[in-house]
Write an enzyme that holds these catalytic residues in place. Sequence first.
Site, PDB file in Angstrom:
ATOM      1  N   GLY A  74       0.686  -1.306   0.137  1.00 47.25           N
ATOM      2  CA  GLY A  74       0.083   0.007  -0.004  1.00 47.25           C
ATOM      3  C   GLY A  74       0.812   1.290  -0.044  1.00 47.25           C
ATOM      4  O   GLY A  74       0.342   2.283   0.162  1.00 47.25           O
ATOM      5  N   LYS A 129      -1.249  -1.536 -12.797  1.00 44.57           N
ATOM      6  CA  LYS A 129      -1.050  -0.463 -12.260  1.00 44.57           C
ATOM      7  C   LYS A 129       0.397  -0.200 -11.390  1.00 44.57           C
ATOM      8  O   LYS A 129       0.604  -0.937 -10.728  1.00 44.57           O
ATOM      9  CB  LYS A 129      -2.271  -0.122 -11.363  1.00 44.57           C
ATOM     10  CG  LYS A 129      -2.378   1.430 -11.331  1.00 44.57           C
ATOM     11  CD  LYS A 129      -3.908   1.930 -11.050  1.00 44.57           C
ATOM     12  CE  LYS A 129      -3.984   1.811  -9.353  1.00 44.57           C
ATOM     13  NZ  LYS A 129      -5.398   2.149  -9.209  1.00 44.57           N
ATOM     14  N   LYS A 172       2.534   2.866  -9.145  1.00 44.12           N
ATOM     15  CA  LYS A 172       2.572   4.203  -8.592  1.00 44.12           C
ATOM     16  C   LYS A 172       3.596   4.952  -9.088  1.00 44.12           C
ATOM     17  O   LYS A 172       4.780   4.606  -9.228  1.00 44.12           O
ATOM     18  CB  LYS A 172       2.716   3.830  -6.993  1.00 44.12           C
ATOM     19  CG  LYS A 172       1.747   2.969  -6.294  1.00 44.12           C
ATOM     20  CD  LYS A 172       0.447   3.829  -6.205  1.00 44.12           C
ATOM     21  CE  LYS A 172      -0.629   2.839  -5.457  1.00 44.12           C
ATOM     22  NZ  LYS A 172      -1.856   3.702  -5.328  1.00 44.12           N
ATOM     23  N   ASP A 191      -0.369   5.833 -11.151  1.00 48.24           N
ATOM     24  CA  ASP A 191      -1.301   6.370 -10.013  1.00 48.24           C
ATOM     25  C   ASP A 191      -0.277   7.323  -9.151  1.00 48.24           C
ATOM     26  O   ASP A 191       0.599   6.866  -8.819  1.00 48.24           O
ATOM     27  CB  ASP A 191      -1.630   5.281  -9.306  1.00 48.24           C
ATOM     28  CG  ASP A 191      -2.709   5.760  -8.022  1.00 48.24           C
ATOM     29  OD1 ASP A 191      -2.614   6.863  -7.825  1.00 48.24           O
ATOM     30  OD2 ASP A 191      -3.117   4.799  -7.554  1.00 48.24           O
ATOM     31  N   GLU A 248      -3.842   8.457 -12.681  1.00 46.51           N
ATOM     32  CA  GLU A 248      -4.672   8.449 -11.582  1.00 46.51           C
ATOM     33  C   GLU A 248      -4.396   9.744 -10.558  1.00 46.51           C
ATOM     34  O   GLU A 248      -3.239   9.411 -10.156  1.00 46.51           O
ATOM     35  CB  GLU A 248      -4.896   6.903 -11.008  1.00 46.51           C
ATOM     36  CG  GLU A 248      -5.721   6.729  -9.916  1.00 46.51           C
ATOM     37  CD  GLU A 248      -5.878   5.242  -9.524  1.00 46.51           C
ATOM     38  OE1 GLU A 248      -5.888   4.450 -10.562  1.00 46.51           O
ATOM     39  OE2 GLU A 248      -6.324   5.008  -8.280  1.00 46.51           O
ATOM     40  N   GLU A 272     -11.312   7.940  -5.640  1.00 49.37           N
ATOM     41  CA  GLU A 272     -10.943   7.252  -4.339  1.00 49.37           C
ATOM     42  C   GLU A 272     -11.028   8.330  -3.120  1.00 49.37           C
ATOM     43  O   GLU A 272     -11.332   8.126  -2.019  1.00 49.37           O
ATOM     44  CB  GLU A 272      -9.762   6.392  -4.312  1.00 49.37           C
ATOM     45  CG  GLU A 272      -8.490   7.073  -4.209  1.00 49.37           C
ATOM     46  CD  GLU A 272      -7.425   5.914  -4.171  1.00 49.37           C
ATOM     47  OE1 GLU A 272      -7.154   5.605  -5.232  1.00 49.37           O
ATOM     48  OE2 GLU A 272      -6.776   5.928  -2.957  1.00 49.37           O
ATOM     49  N   ASP A 283     -15.927   4.773  -4.923  1.00 47.57           N
ATOM     50  CA  ASP A 283     -15.353   3.973  -3.618  1.00 47.57           C
ATOM     51  C   ASP A 283     -16.365   3.678  -2.919  1.00 47.57           C
ATOM     52  O   ASP A 283     -17.465   4.340  -2.685  1.00 47.57           O
ATOM     53  CB  ASP A 283     -14.414   5.002  -3.141  1.00 47.57           C
ATOM     54  CG  ASP A 283     -13.669   4.211  -1.789  1.00 47.57           C
ATOM     55  OD1 ASP A 283     -12.412   3.567  -2.022  1.00 47.57           O
ATOM     56  OD2 ASP A 283     -14.246   4.204  -0.805  1.00 47.57           O
ATOM     57  N   HIS A 295     -12.415   1.904  -7.608  1.00 46.65           N
ATOM     58  CA  HIS A 295     -11.164   1.817  -6.759  1.00 46.65           C
ATOM     59  C   HIS A 295     -11.566   0.649  -5.931  1.00 46.65           C
ATOM     60  O   HIS A 295     -12.800   0.508  -5.120  1.00 46.65           O
ATOM     61  CB  HIS A 295     -11.067   3.115  -5.829  1.00 46.65           C
ATOM     62  CG  HIS A 295     -10.094   3.094  -4.752  1.00 46.65           C
ATOM     63  ND1 HIS A 295     -10.541   2.886  -3.295  1.00 46.65           N
ATOM     64  CD2 HIS A 295      -8.656   2.804  -4.927  1.00 46.65           C
ATOM     65  CE1 HIS A 295      -9.356   2.852  -2.754  1.00 46.65           C
ATOM     66  NE2 HIS A 295      -8.258   2.714  -3.502  1.00 46.65           N
ATOM     67  N   GLY A 323      -9.647  -2.532  -3.077  1.00 52.15           N
ATOM     68  CA  GLY A 323      -8.038  -2.932  -2.276  1.00 52.15           C
ATOM     69  C   GLY A 323      -8.333  -2.947  -0.926  1.00 52.15           C
ATOM     70  O   GLY A 323      -9.507  -3.019  -0.230  1.00 52.15           O
ATOM     71  N   GLU A 342     -10.922  -2.460 -10.104  1.00 48.51           N
ATOM     72  CA  GLU A 342      -9.567  -2.800  -9.361  1.00 48.51           C
ATOM     73  C   GLU A 342      -9.640  -3.906  -8.356  1.00 48.51           C
ATOM     74  O   GLU A 342     -10.646  -4.209  -7.891  1.00 48.51           O
ATOM     75  CB  GLU A 342      -8.950  -1.714  -8.512  1.00 48.51           C
ATOM     76  CG  GLU A 342      -7.606  -1.442  -7.845  1.00 48.51           C
ATOM     77  CD  GLU A 342      -7.238  -0.169  -7.428  1.00 48.51           C
ATOM     78  OE1 GLU A 342      -8.088   0.799  -7.187  1.00 48.51           O
ATOM     79  OE2 GLU A 342      -6.039  -0.078  -7.014  1.00 48.51           O
TER      80      GLU A 342
END
Lengths: 447, 447
Positions: A25, A221, A223, A251, A277, A306, A329, A356, A358, A388
């Site tokens: 995360g 995806k 980051k 993202d 994103e 999100e 979300d 979104h 996770g 996602e």
Amino acid sequence: MGKFGKITEVNLRDIRFPTSLEHHGSDAMHGEVDYSGVYVCVKTDSGDGLVGCGIAFTLGRGNEIILKAVEVISKFAIGQELDNIFSNFGKFWRQITQEGQLRWLGPEKGVTHMAAAGLFNAIWDIWGKKVKKPVWKLLADMTPQEIVNLVDFSYLSEVLTKDEAIEILMSNKPTQEERERILLKEGFPAYTTSTGWLGYSDEILAQKCEAALKAGWTKFKMKVGSDLKDDKRRAKLIRDHIGYERDLMMDANQKWDVNDAISWMKELAEFKPLWIEEPTSPDDVLGHAAVAKALKPYNIGVATGEHCQNRVIFKQLLQANALSFLQIDSCRVGSINENIAILLLAKKFNVPVCPHAGGVGLCEMVQHIIMFDYLCVSGTKDGSRVCEYVDHLHEHFVDPVQVNNMAYMPPQNPGYSTEMKQSSLDDHDFPNGKVWDKLIREGKFKT
Amino acid sequence: MGKFGKITEVNLRDIRFPTSLEHHGSDAMHGEVDYSGVYVCVKTDSGDGLVGCGIAFTLGRGNEIILKAVEVISKFAIGQELDNIFSNFGKFWRQITQEGQLRWLGPEKGVTHMAAAGLFNAIWDIWGKKVKKPVWKLLADMTPQEIVNLVDFSYLSEVLTKDEAIEILMSNKPTQEERERILLKEGFPAYTTSTGWLGYSDEILAQKCEAALKAGWTKFKMKVGSDLKDDKRRAKLIRDHIGYERDLMMDANQKWDVNDAISWMKELAEFKPLWIEEPTSPDDVLGHAAVAKALKPYNIGVATGEHCQNRVIFKQLLQANALSFLQIDSCRVGSINENIAILLLAKKFNVPVCPHAGGVGLCEMVQHIIMFDYLCVSGTKDGSRVCEYVDHLHEHFVDPVQVNNMAYMPPQNPGYSTEMKQSSLDDHDFPNGKVWDKLIREGKFKT
């Protein structure tokens, strides 16, 4: 007395998972996060023993603030007949979100709105359980009029009226049965975010890519936003593994100012991202519009949601042509009710919804909403529509998501898939559950 | 160790005033409100005995949620050297508002942002007390570079850079002394909201108008938006008393959808309001822009701000030409620090700042900010610049606002004018203070 009973109790637990220990995360703005949630249990006096379970998702610290907020808000739910709520949920939703004193703390944003979402999520779960349907099916079986009664349309009318919403819903009814057949067989397409967290080393990144490819994933995806050179190296590494026939999304988690977003993404355009994103502040409608306009010639779409606080922000993002992909979300806005408004707005503007998910429980919840979107609102899986998926923490749920062949399969159990296993709840109760007690005693966490 | 000491304690109290008993503060969206605040006390180890007092203002219910949030946020302040904070307050501000886990609950909006404001307000009070200056003077005596160091400029750069901010501040320095002389003599102009609350009967409204006229007030505000016929009758009544040579402002408190705002205000245009305040959702930048455009031919300006969550929303309202008057608030955004960014944005777009005040403590705080604006940012009192004033609850403050000849006079005592009397605090502690204990025992309030 109604057949569904009156709400008699709303019980809350502070549940946290120590995900920061493994750098799951991590992104440009959130270094160490512990996926957490306030776990909301709604009980009634109907004697059926059913419990509605809802989650308000957080990243760890602050869970106790949301818990306090749910506690305060719940006072307005206790004593209410579920039959009254279900027959005009939009009205109840508004009573809660516009309470004359509490609305000063928002309105409809941040802690109080997320707390309301946690409570409403629990009410949706008990509704599904009481009528013995998974929530996506409960929604799909409603008439257009019943669906619009779930929604507070205020602040939307210059863009979407209740009548237009009914028209949209009506137009999809004739073909819904066919889509339901397809959904039950094929599910709804997913993409994976498990590969590209910033905290991973290049070696782990490569391993994660290969494992995801082997499993058959076609959308990935990563980051971005901490260091441009690093982003380029990692994007090249991922493209080397996945090729250019698969999709790569990027993202930035709100890292940039508007002009920085534009120049940074021009530098990454060679890696042909499908979208960027959260390029900037989630509150910046005009900023997202500027980024979208500047990146259009590069075929890079803008995705966000999100962190979008409510339907009013989504309305404007759509009005301003700021979005190529809209990311709902399940816990930030006011539960399914407000998400229905957002799905309708997206349909009106013909922008695909790519939820979104996770964290913990987000996949379990949002799958119901996107399946409803496919069946009753958008009526399609086209346009890179994809939900996602992150393969973490599902083992703690009584009815975890089923992803087959890179697609979410529709849940069959009654409710909103939000119920967690008793042992998971007991172990992860913060700070006194077994898992936390041990970590705190070992000095790995402080309360 | 720094000369100002380290923060050792942050103590919190839930302070509420039972203003709903007298229908003070009623409007189209908030029926019964109890002006309240989390009272934040910051102490240091410097041995000077000084206590910094801050307020996070609420309407009653929900005060306990803010209190919990300040408690969580304060952990990141305890142990910090004030010298470090004061030398780069913008950086500390960002550490608090962008904390990696807590930012999920906002970021920079709602409960967590208001809680941060409460903490920062207390730090500003102790800063003033430590250097023995009222905060407006502390600010006015800073260099432009020192001022910009107070501010987090992120998400603003496409509209306002730090260098531009310094330029604005520099340009006002040569004439500042002259303005300070005028300010000390004449104060900063105020207008009254005490007259037009919705809960008042026509008789009381007439009495309040006459009393305000007698006192010399020239600007009046009334609440609108519940019933058009009623609004017309009350507007006529007020205009009959105050005439057309004085200013009448109208405030809808977010009651309307965009098109409703436009048509309703066209109906009230005959009463020549200077502005319509909060015509729709405070999150709706494009909506405010549409209202502003439609009402321009009627010479009705749009004012908003008391519910604007942060500088990013204000930036957009200005970019979209949505505002004729910008209403800062001392407790909603991140204290003086973020308000400085907003003042600079308003200056850049040449929009007058007319602060929101009232409640409890809002007048005491915001007067410092608008005086700083006059001295260092806008450099003027022109353009209908005026600061809201409500004559309620000032008696609970150690250094209450002084309004002479319809103008706020600059406070002379060190600090941010936020310190409340010990007896007021003890009596209004919720729910156990004397005042609340009595009301609860009499059955006039429930906890």
